[in-house]
Design a protein around this motif. Structure first.
Motif: not given
Length: 283
Positions: A24, A27-28, A34, A37, A76
């Motif tokens: 998480r 990904l943030k 949100k 994600i 990413y």
């Protein structure tokens, strides 16, 4: 199967427990919302199995992000993109130089300095506030290789030799006060302990906390051109060979895309992707 019981295989071959929080968090960092994600986490979690590699998890999350927005996927893949600066370490040296320049340093790459005993080629020489820092870059093109204590031992020895000559040379208008070691991987505990003891500054992918290489890249928008999801490997290597290391450099030197014979339509897509990336901010 519950994700907390899953063991995954790292690139080094080590087995660790799968961490939903780490996924998480990574990904943030892309700036994804949100909802996006949560959707990716749900998909990845449903596809987990015992012993799955971190590479497989990364590839799945990357593909899902790319479908959503390409610049999310670019952020990413930042860690992987740093490895792709190879096989030589020179683009990494220029990359580190750019990071320092954006921190207010005047920099020179590949300077040869006289030491008390021998001469030394220094990867990056950085000047700021009447002080000079020598910066040695340790680049690894393969994941899972860490910098052990031999690296700071060697760099500290070189620094002491250069410093013994530098600070007695009346032609030098600054004081040589610091030495850095920068790597795209991680340092071992012995390397960290030794460097703290002797006063070397270490900078790695995730060290020091909140001011690591990844943090500085995001803070200044200094993304390497290897993060692009649209450029081919051949095209990336061509740009690196022309000393175009950063996405922001390609925005200003877009004529290189003409040299590559890239169509106007594809060129606009590439420039849109990297412009969105350079202008993005961490959430």
């Amino acid at each position: 199967m519950k994700d907390e019981g899953i063991t995954i295989t790292k690139s080094s071959g080590d087995k660790v427990k799968f961490s939903l929080n780490k996924l998480r968090s990574s990904l943030k960092r892309t700036g994804a919302d949100k909802e996006t994600i949560d959707q990716i986490i749900d998909t990845v979690r449903d596809e987990l199995y015992q012993g799955i590699s971190t590479r497989a998890i990364y590839n799945r999350a990357f593909a899902l992000l790319k479908k959503k927005k390409r610049h999310f996927a670019s952020k990413y893949k930042l860690k992987k993109a740093i490895y792709e600066l190879g096989p030589t370490g020179f683009p990494f040296e220029r990359f580190v130089g750019a990071v320092l320049k954006n921190s207010g340093y005047d920099i020179k790459i590949g300077e040869v300095l006289q030491g008390k005993c021998v001469t030394h080629e220094i990867d990056v020489l950085a000047h700021k506030d009447h002080e000079t820092t020598i910066v040695e870059c340790k680049f690894h093109s393969e994941q899972g290789i860490n910098c052990n204590v031999k690296v700071p031992l060697y760099i500290h020895s070189r620094y002491q030799d250069v410093k013994a000559h530098w600070n007695t040379n009346p032609n030098n208008k600054t004081s040589l006060t610091k030495a850095w070691v920068v790597t795209n991987t991680r340092f071992t505990e012995d390397a960290l302990q030794y460097s703290k003891c002797c006063g070397l500054y270490l900078l790695s992918w995730d060290y020091p906390e909140n001011n690591a290489l990844k943090d500085r890249i995001d803070r200044f928008g200094l993304y390497p051109i290897t993060v692009s999801t649209l450029l081919s490997n051949r095209e990336k290597q061509f740009l690196l060979s022309r000393n175009v290391v950063l996405c922001r450099e390609l925005i200003h030197d877009r004529f290189y895309l003409d040299h590559l014979g890239i169509s106007d339509a594809r060129k606009e897509k590439i420039l849109k992707e990297i412009s969105e990336l350079c202008n993005s901010k961490n959430q």
